[in-house]
Design a protein around this motif. Structure first.
Motif, PDB file in Angstrom:
ATOM      1  N   UNK A   1      41.282  34.474  42.702  1.00 25.96           N
ATOM      2  CA  UNK A   1      41.754  35.775  42.259  1.00 25.96           C
ATOM      3  C   UNK A   1      40.769  36.387  41.275  1.00 25.96           C
ATOM      4  N   UNK A   2      40.729  37.695  41.296  1.00 28.17           N
ATOM      5  CA  UNK A   2      39.951  38.471  40.341  1.00 28.17           C
ATOM      6  C   UNK A   2      40.953  39.330  39.581  1.00 28.17           C
ATOM      7  N   UNK A   3      41.325  38.889  38.397  1.00 31.96           N
ATOM      8  CA  UNK A   3      42.369  39.587  37.650  1.00 31.96           C
ATOM      9  C   UNK A   3      41.944  41.002  37.257  1.00 31.96           C
ATOM     10  N   UNK A   4      40.672  41.197  37.029  1.00 32.59           N
ATOM     11  CA  UNK A   4      40.197  42.533  36.661  1.00 32.59           C
ATOM     12  C   UNK A   4      40.397  43.526  37.802  1.00 32.59           C
ATOM     13  N   UNK A   5      40.346  43.026  39.029  1.00 29.11           N
ATOM     14  CA  UNK A   5      40.523  43.888  40.205  1.00 29.11           C
ATOM     15  C   UNK A   5      41.918  43.769  40.790  1.00 29.11           C
ATOM     16  N   UNK A   6      42.773  42.939  40.188  1.00 28.56           N
ATOM     17  CA  UNK A   6      44.124  42.706  40.726  1.00 28.56           C
ATOM     18  C   UNK A   6      44.055  42.344  42.210  1.00 28.56           C
ATOM     19  N   UNK A   7      43.123  41.487  42.535  1.00 30.28           N
ATOM     20  CA  UNK A   7      42.892  41.133  43.936  1.00 30.28           C
ATOM     21  C   UNK A   7      42.871  39.620  44.096  1.00 30.28           C
ATOM     22  N   UNK A   8      43.494  39.164  45.158  1.00 36.33           N
ATOM     23  CA  UNK A   8      43.499  37.757  45.536  1.00 36.33           C
ATOM     24  C   UNK A   8      42.741  37.619  46.853  1.00 36.33           C
ATOM     25  N   UNK A   9      41.985  36.557  46.964  1.00 38.78           N
ATOM     26  CA  UNK A   9      41.174  36.325  48.152  1.00 38.78           C
ATOM     27  C   UNK A   9      41.591  35.023  48.824  1.00 38.78           C
ATOM     28  N   UNK A  10      41.378  34.969  50.115  1.00 38.37           N
ATOM     29  CA  UNK A  10      41.569  33.730  50.862  1.00 38.37           C
ATOM     30  C   UNK A  10      40.334  33.533  51.722  1.00 38.37           C
ATOM     31  N   UNK A  11      39.495  32.597  51.302  1.00 40.98           N
ATOM     32  CA  UNK A  11      38.323  32.252  52.095  1.00 40.98           C
ATOM     33  C   UNK A  11      38.739  31.222  53.121  1.00 40.98           C
ATOM     34  N   UNK A  12      38.438  31.509  54.372  1.00 41.44           N
ATOM     35  CA  UNK A  12      38.844  30.634  55.462  1.00 41.44           C
ATOM     36  C   UNK A  12      37.605  30.171  56.205  1.00 41.44           C
ATOM     37  N   UNK A  13      37.427  28.868  56.263  1.00 40.84           N
ATOM     38  CA  UNK A  13      36.283  28.272  56.957  1.00 40.84           C
ATOM     39  C   UNK A  13      36.777  27.338  58.048  1.00 40.84           C
ATOM     40  N   UNK A  14      35.859  26.985  58.935  1.00 40.57           N
ATOM     41  CA  UNK A  14      36.192  26.060  60.031  1.00 40.57           C
ATOM     42  C   UNK A  14      37.473  26.489  60.730  1.00 40.57           C
ATOM     43  N   UNK A  15      37.555  27.752  61.057  1.00 41.50           N
ATOM     44  CA  UNK A  15      38.776  28.286  61.650  1.00 41.50           C
ATOM     45  C   UNK A  15      39.033  27.675  63.014  1.00 41.50           C
ATOM     46  N   UNK A  16      40.322  27.499  63.285  1.00 38.63           N
ATOM     47  CA  UNK A  16      40.779  26.909  64.538  1.00 38.63           C
ATOM     48  C   UNK A  16      41.653  27.918  65.272  1.00 38.63           C
ATOM     49  N   UNK A  17      41.773  27.777  66.578  1.00 41.20           N
ATOM     50  CA  UNK A  17      42.663  28.688  67.319  1.00 41.20           C
ATOM     51  C   UNK A  17      44.082  28.697  66.759  1.00 41.20           C
ATOM     52  N   UNK A  18      44.532  27.567  66.256  1.00 35.38           N
ATOM     53  CA  UNK A  18      45.888  27.503  65.698  1.00 35.38           C
ATOM     54  C   UNK A  18      46.028  28.251  64.372  1.00 35.38           C
ATOM     55  N   UNK A  19      44.927  28.741  63.823  1.00 29.07           N
ATOM     56  CA  UNK A  19      45.001  29.597  62.640  1.00 29.07           C
ATOM     57  C   UNK A  19      45.300  31.049  63.012  1.00 29.07           C
ATOM     58  N   UNK A  20      45.306  31.335  64.293  1.00 29.60           N
ATOM     59  CA  UNK A  20      45.597  32.692  64.746  1.00 29.60           C
ATOM     60  C   UNK A  20      46.992  33.109  64.313  1.00 29.60           C
ATOM     61  N   UNK A  21      47.080  34.215  63.617  1.00 35.99           N
ATOM     62  CA  UNK A  21      48.361  34.691  63.093  1.00 35.99           C
ATOM     63  C   UNK A  21      48.152  36.000  62.343  1.00 35.99           C
ATOM     64  N   UNK A  22      49.265  36.630  62.011  1.00 30.55           N
ATOM     65  CA  UNK A  22      49.234  37.725  61.063  1.00 30.55           C
ATOM     66  C   UNK A  22      49.351  37.093  59.678  1.00 30.55           C
TER      67      UNK A  22
END
Length: 125
Positions: A71-92
């Motif tokens: 998270x970057x509190x100054x920007x009020x933003x949260x991030x999710x870095x996703x690596x080694x993605x798999x087909x089962x990660x497919x979703x909204x």
């Protein structure tokens, strides 16, 4: 109220990476934790990861060692870095801002859960 807007979704091949962002606006003074959930077609929404105001993180077993929340509190933003993605990660993927357990919130608006509209992640094999 709190408005959450996710971005960064897209289509990638298995093994690829994406970084999702969740920007908060409106009233951002609640001491909430921020979470990522996902929902695949025909399945229930499931927890992915969370980070609280102290920076403590939690991950679902299915994404540990592959996803990183920050998270970057100054920007009020949260991030999710996703690596080694798999087909089962497919979703909204949805961002949520919600009250911490055991904390009393004097402001009624801080007792609510807030959700973004979601961003689609599609991983092809």
């Amino acid at each position: 109220q709190v408005q959450l807007v996710e971005s960064g979704g897209g289509s990638v091949q298995a093994g690829g990476s994406l970084t999702l962002s969740c920007a908060a606006s409106g009233y951002t003074g609640c001491r909430h934790d921020r979470s990522w959930y996902r929902q695949a077609p025909g399945k229930e929404r499931e927890f992915v990861s969370s980070i609280d105001s102290d920076g403590t993180t939690t991950y679902a077993d299915s994404v540990k060692a592959r996803f990183t929340i920050s998270q970057d509190n100054a920007k009020n933003t949260v991030y999710l870095q996703m690596h080694s993605l798999k087909p089962e990660d497919t979703a909204m993927y949805y961002c949520k801002s919600g009250p911490l357990p055991g904390i009393y919130y004097a402001l009624a608006r801080c007792r609510n859960n807030y959700w973004g509209q979601g961003t689609q992640v599609t991983v092809s094999s």
